[in-house]
Design a protein around this motif. Structure first.
Motif, PDB file in Angstrom:
ATOM      1  N   LEU A   1      21.091  50.796  34.592  1.00 31.06           N
ATOM      2  CA  LEU A   1      20.941  49.448  35.128  1.00 31.06           C
ATOM      3  C   LEU A   1      20.752  49.536  36.636  1.00 31.06           C
ATOM      4  N   PRO A   2      20.125  48.516  37.226  1.00 33.30           N
ATOM      5  CA  PRO A   2      19.968  48.537  38.687  1.00 33.30           C
ATOM      6  C   PRO A   2      21.322  48.347  39.375  1.00 33.30           C
ATOM      7  N   LEU A   3      21.387  48.821  40.591  1.00 28.43           N
ATOM      8  CA  LEU A   3      22.591  48.621  41.394  1.00 28.43           C
ATOM      9  C   LEU A   3      22.601  47.178  41.865  1.00 28.43           C
ATOM     10  N   ASP A   4      23.118  46.319  41.014  1.00 22.34           N
ATOM     11  CA  ASP A   4      23.179  44.894  41.267  1.00 22.34           C
ATOM     12  C   ASP A   4      24.497  44.400  40.687  1.00 22.34           C
ATOM     13  N   ARG A   5      25.362  43.910  41.542  1.00 20.52           N
ATOM     14  CA  ARG A   5      26.716  43.522  41.124  1.00 20.52           C
ATOM     15  C   ARG A   5      26.708  42.531  39.961  1.00 20.52           C
ATOM     16  N   GLU A   6      25.851  41.529  40.043  1.00 22.70           N
ATOM     17  CA  GLU A   6      25.809  40.512  38.988  1.00 22.70           C
ATOM     18  C   GLU A   6      25.301  41.077  37.672  1.00 22.70           C
ATOM     19  N   VAL A   7      24.259  41.890  37.738  1.00 20.84           N
ATOM     20  CA  VAL A   7      23.716  42.503  36.516  1.00 20.84           C
ATOM     21  C   VAL A   7      24.781  43.384  35.859  1.00 20.84           C
ATOM     22  N   LEU A   8      25.401  44.235  36.648  1.00 23.12           N
ATOM     23  CA  LEU A   8      26.426  45.136  36.102  1.00 23.12           C
ATOM     24  C   LEU A   8      27.582  44.345  35.490  1.00 23.12           C
ATOM     25  N   SER A   9      28.089  43.354  36.204  1.00 21.39           N
ATOM     26  CA  SER A   9      29.193  42.533  35.695  1.00 21.39           C
ATOM     27  C   SER A   9      28.806  41.828  34.404  1.00 21.39           C
ATOM     28  N   THR A  10      27.609  41.260  34.385  1.00 21.85           N
ATOM     29  CA  THR A  10      27.159  40.508  33.214  1.00 21.85           C
ATOM     30  C   THR A  10      27.059  41.401  31.985  1.00 21.85           C
ATOM     31  N   VAL A  11      26.463  42.565  32.135  1.00 19.47           N
ATOM     32  CA  VAL A  11      26.322  43.478  30.996  1.00 19.47           C
ATOM     33  C   VAL A  11      27.689  43.945  30.510  1.00 19.47           C
TER      34      VAL A  11
ATOM     35  N   ASP B   1      26.019  50.345  46.947  1.00 20.41           N
ATOM     36  CA  ASP B   1      26.973  50.700  45.893  1.00 20.41           C
ATOM     37  C   ASP B   1      27.902  49.524  45.601  1.00 20.41           C
ATOM     38  N   CYS B   2      27.963  49.125  44.332  1.00 22.52           N
ATOM     39  CA  CYS B   2      28.721  47.930  43.973  1.00 22.52           C
ATOM     40  C   CYS B   2      29.397  48.021  42.606  1.00 22.52           C
ATOM     41  N   THR B   3      29.417  49.195  41.999  1.00 23.52           N
ATOM     42  CA  THR B   3      29.988  49.304  40.653  1.00 23.52           C
ATOM     43  C   THR B   3      31.471  48.935  40.609  1.00 23.52           C
ATOM     44  N   PRO B   4      32.307  49.394  41.551  1.00 21.69           N
ATOM     45  CA  PRO B   4      33.718  48.987  41.488  1.00 21.69           C
ATOM     46  C   PRO B   4      33.895  47.470  41.612  1.00 21.69           C
ATOM     47  N   GLU B   5      33.115  46.849  42.479  1.00 20.20           N
ATOM     48  CA  GLU B   5      33.213  45.403  42.647  1.00 20.20           C
ATOM     49  C   GLU B   5      32.757  44.680  41.375  1.00 20.20           C
ATOM     50  N   ALA B   6      31.679  45.169  40.768  1.00 17.93           N
ATOM     51  CA  ALA B   6      31.192  44.578  39.517  1.00 17.93           C
ATOM     52  C   ALA B   6      32.241  44.719  38.414  1.00 17.93           C
ATOM     53  N   THR B   7      32.895  45.858  38.380  1.00 17.17           N
ATOM     54  CA  THR B   7      33.945  46.106  37.387  1.00 17.17           C
ATOM     55  C   THR B   7      35.117  45.161  37.611  1.00 17.17           C
ATOM     56  N   MET B   8      35.572  45.063  38.847  1.00 15.69           N
ATOM     57  CA  MET B   8      36.741  44.225  39.135  1.00 15.69           C
ATOM     58  C   MET B   8      36.437  42.735  38.950  1.00 15.69           C
ATOM     59  N   ASN B   9      35.157  42.356  38.979  1.00 21.05           N
ATOM     60  CA  ASN B   9      34.783  40.965  38.700  1.00 21.05           C
ATOM     61  C   ASN B   9      35.229  40.535  37.303  1.00 21.05           C
ATOM     62  N   ILE B  10      35.261  41.474  36.366  1.00 25.68           N
ATOM     63  CA  ILE B  10      35.539  41.093  34.977  1.00 25.68           C
ATOM     64  C   ILE B  10      36.852  41.639  34.429  1.00 25.68           C
ATOM     65  N   VAL B  11      37.555  42.445  35.216  1.00 26.04           N
ATOM     66  CA  VAL B  11      38.805  43.055  34.751  1.00 26.04           C
ATOM     67  C   VAL B  11      39.931  42.022  34.738  1.00 26.04           C
ATOM     68  N   ASP B  12      40.670  41.999  33.632  1.00 23.72           N
ATOM     69  CA  ASP B  12      41.870  41.159  33.523  1.00 23.72           C
ATOM     70  C   ASP B  12      43.075  41.865  34.130  1.00 23.72           C
ATOM     71  N   ARG B  13      43.148  43.192  33.892  1.00 20.86           N
ATOM     72  CA  ARG B  13      44.285  43.980  34.359  1.00 20.86           C
ATOM     73  C   ARG B  13      43.785  45.302  34.939  1.00 20.86           C
ATOM     74  N   PRO B  14      43.930  45.510  36.242  1.00 18.71           N
ATOM     75  CA  PRO B  14      43.519  46.783  36.840  1.00 18.71           C
ATOM     76  C   PRO B  14      44.405  47.931  36.359  1.00 18.71           C
TER      77      PRO B  14
END
Length: 156
Positions: free
Chosen positions: A42-52, A77-90
């Motif tokens: 996937l492209p390095l795009d926070r919204e795309v990564l979070s959505t998928v 680089d935005c993968t950690p931010e995209a991940t934390m956008n959807i995480v309930d519990r780190p």
């Protein structure tokens, strides 16, 4: 255990670069007897990564989502931010352990910003972007990740 692999790299997404790190994740996962049910760049795009990732967790596509790439210090680089956008519990101990382990091999590990957490009943873990670092990190982490998924699912 079902595993989804996401390579966060725009060049790989566009097909101008080989997906070596994604293939490394797949190799280690399959060596451990895990079922790869999804693998995509996937492209390095926070919204795309979070959505998928969110669609996968909501749809219960995988028990474990492993990302590779996009967790360094490059401006995009935005993968950690995209991940934390959807995480309930780190679950901060996972990337902490990974960095501590790989610091024995290279001090550059301290520049890795990987995150991990639980979304619904899916564990998401960011891995490094280089194939050799992926292999080293995932082989170290995988027994505990398998255990964590069992705990999340109430099986352990």
């Amino acid at each position: 255990m079902r595993v989804a692999i996401i390579t966060a790299n725009t060049d790989i997404y566009k097909g101008t670069k080989a997906n070596e790190s994604g293939e490394a994740v797949k190799l280690v996962a399959e060596e451990a007897g895990l079922e790869v049910v999804f693998m995509r760049a996937l492209p390095l795009d926070r919204e795309v990564l979070s959505t998928v990732m969110k669609r996968m967790t909501d749809g219960k596509t995988a028990d474990l989502i492993l990302t590779t790439g996009g967790a360094g210090c490059n401006p995009g680089d935005c993968t950690p931010e995209a991940t934390m956008n959807i995480v309930d519990r780190p679950v901060p101990g996972i990337p902490e352990a990974m960095r501590a382990h790989t610091m024995k091999l290279t001090r550059r590990s301290m520049l890795n910003r990987s995150a991990a957490g639980i979304s619904g009943d899916t564990l998401i873990v960011n891995l490094p972007g280089k194939a050799q670092a992926v292999k080293e990190s995932l082989r170290f982490l995988l027994p505990e990740l398998v255990h964590a998924v069992k705990v999340i699912k109430g099986e352990a």
